[in-house]
Motif scaffolding. Structure first.
Motif, PDB file in Angstrom:
ATOM      1  N   UNK A  82       0.831  -1.203   0.000  1.00  9.20           N
ATOM      2  CA  UNK A  82       0.000   0.000   0.000  1.00  9.20           C
ATOM      3  C   UNK A  82       0.869   1.257   0.000  1.00  9.20           C
ATOM      4  N   UNK A  83       1.924   1.225   0.791  1.00  3.01           N
ATOM      5  CA  UNK A  83       2.834   2.366   0.831  1.00  3.01           C
ATOM      6  C   UNK A  83       3.501   2.573  -0.527  1.00  3.01           C
ATOM      7  N   UNK A  84       3.995   1.491  -1.133  1.00  2.00           N
ATOM      8  CA  UNK A  84       4.700   1.626  -2.413  1.00  2.00           C
ATOM      9  C   UNK A  84       3.759   2.143  -3.502  1.00  2.00           C
ATOM     10  N   UNK A  85       2.545   1.617  -3.534  1.00  2.00           N
ATOM     11  CA  UNK A  85       1.584   2.076  -4.541  1.00  2.00           C
ATOM     12  C   UNK A  85       1.296   3.567  -4.379  1.00  2.00           C
ATOM     13  N   UNK A  86       1.197   4.004  -3.113  1.00  2.00           N
ATOM     14  CA  UNK A  86       0.935   5.419  -2.844  1.00  2.00           C
ATOM     15  C   UNK A  86       2.105   6.282  -3.266  1.00  2.00           C
ATOM     16  N   UNK A  87       3.304   5.888  -2.885  1.00  2.00           N
ATOM     17  CA  UNK A  87       4.494   6.661  -3.228  1.00  2.00           C
ATOM     18  C   UNK A  87       4.673   6.729  -4.745  1.00  2.00           C
TER      19      UNK A  87
END
Length: 437
Positions: A82-87
């Motif tokens: 989720x963090x990587x997709x957001x970044x």
């Protein structure tokens, strides 16, 4: 929210004021995207980069306790993906805006933020901070970040980058049609890919014009190909078929003759069309036997249906797969076999003939070229010369057959007549290019 308040108010406050219900990751992501979109539209690129760095990088290095710092407090509740997709999407929101406004240098500066990132106290005494730094480093070492770099590579010396990135227009096509990518990434990949192709077409046309002029100094023109002066003879060989037997005319005749054919009959007609006028007997035999075995047994349930636009596209896309990569991970056996016979131009012409009857298959084909490049990028350049040669010929051929450039061979005066129906003495011909109206 004013420009000043965007800079002075932390993103966390923006997120919290956007929540009208209890916390969830999707609402948080949308709040972050809206914050950055508002930021990039109202603030200077320098301020945007400064705020971006503070949000995603500096907050980890300034942590003084085992509490989760800054924006990361919203992602420690979920997972790394989720963090990587957001970044990733946050990056492309900035890139897409700067690309549209021609602020290209800031795209490179965004990439440099990650490239130059060296976390303070990598082995932090707080476990959760180490975990978050690990997430960030994983992103920097990921394929996602390599794809982001392609948006900046075009402004670098092509000789200094990996050989694969010389053909980044195809890598960008693969990003543009990947529905799993953020819409901003698809959009910017599509735009940059077109710009790179247009640049190549223009430079190729200028090179052809100037290299054949006695009044042009050799150092005044740039050859966008790595094939050297041999590219002129290659171009002549590509455009030699004009008139009634041009590739375009044969494609149009084929489409008229196969209208409303049953798919079983169309498959057979397609095989004959692809090998029509191919001069290499071994290549023809290989293509006829190996491609027929695959194509004629593909989706037999449709064999009784009549040809339509959808089935034409699906069939042509499948043939492209057979000739390039069937699984998107490694080269198809037929690709290796055909190129091992030493006729890359012939294979490129077969691929061109597919696109001439199914123009919508072009992005599919170019994405397959990208997959092949990703497979071979792990090998040294000197071991990939045969693949690079194929890609060079592919790029030149499709630039020549672009919709807005026309190339013609003109026989020069005072040269021996040629009784052959084809101008085999190519040295007696000059290539001329012009923009179509």
């Amino acid at each position: 929210m004013t420009t000043n308040s965007l800079i002075t108010n932390p993103v966390n406050q923006y997120i919290r004021t956007s929540h009208t219900t209890e916390w969830n990751v999707h609402l948080t992501q949308e709040s972050i995207y809206n914050f950055l979109l508002e930021l990039v539209q109202k603030c200077s690129p320098e301020d945007v980069l400064r705020e971006f760095r503070k949000i995603f990088l500096d907050c980890l290095d300034s942590a003084i306790a085992d509490s989760v710092p800054g924006i990361y407090e919203f992602f420690i509740k979920t997972n790394e993906q989720d963090f990587r997709n957001t970044l990733k999407r946050c990056c492309y929101i900035l890139v897409n805006n700067w690309e549209s406004n021609r602020k290209y240098k800031y795209i490179q500066e965004l990439v440099d933020l990650f490239d130059n990132y060296k976390p303070i106290r990598k082995n932090h005494k707080f476990i959760r901070i180490n975990t978050l730094k690990f997430w960030l480093e994983n992103f920097i070492n990921s394929r996602d970040f390599q794809e982001l770099k392609l948006c900046a590579y075009r402004h670098e010396d092509s000789l200094k980058v990996h050989w694969v990135n010389r053909y980044s227009s195809y890598l960008l096509v693969a990003q543009a049609i990947d529905k799993n990518n953020p819409k901003e990434q698809q959009e910017v990949a599509r735009k940059i890919s077109k710009q790179l192709k247009d640049k190549f077409k223009f430079e190729l046309a200028m090179y052809i014009a100037r290299s054949q002029s006695h009044t042009s100094h050799k150092n005044r023109y740039h050859n966008p190909s790595i094939l050297g002066d041999d590219v002129l003879r290659l171009i002549k060989a590509i455009v030699v078929k004009k008139g009634a037997f041009s590739y375009e005319n044969i494609a149009n005749i084929f489409l008229r003759q196969t209208q409303n054919q049953k798919i079983a009959d169309f498959k057979d007609s397609l095989l004959k069309y692809l090998i029509f006028s191919v001069q290499q007997p071994v290549f023809v035999d290989t293509l006829r036997s190996q491609l027929a075995e695959k194509l004629l047994t593909w989706n037999p349930g449709y064999d009784g249906e009549s040809l339509n636009k959808d089935l034409l596209l699906r069939t042509c896309n499948r043939v492209v797969d057979y000739l390039t990569t069937e699984n998107g991970k490694e080269p198809a056996p037929l690709f290796i076999l055909l190129l091992s016979q030493g006729h890359p131009l012939t294979l490129v012409i077969v691929l061109l003939k597919i696109i001439l009857i199914s123009p919508n298959s072009r992005s599919h084909l170019e994405s397959r070229i990208a997959y092949l490049m990703r497979y071979y990028e792990k090998y040294p350049e000197e071991e990939c010369q045969w693949v690079i040669n194929f890609i060079e010929i592919f790029s030149i051929t499709f630039a020549i057959y672009a919709e807005n450039v026309e190339y013609n061979l003109i026989k020069m005066p005072n040269t021996p007549a040629n009784i052959s129906p084809l101008p085999m003495n190519l040295d007696s011909f000059r290539v001329f290019s012009q923009m179509k109206s």
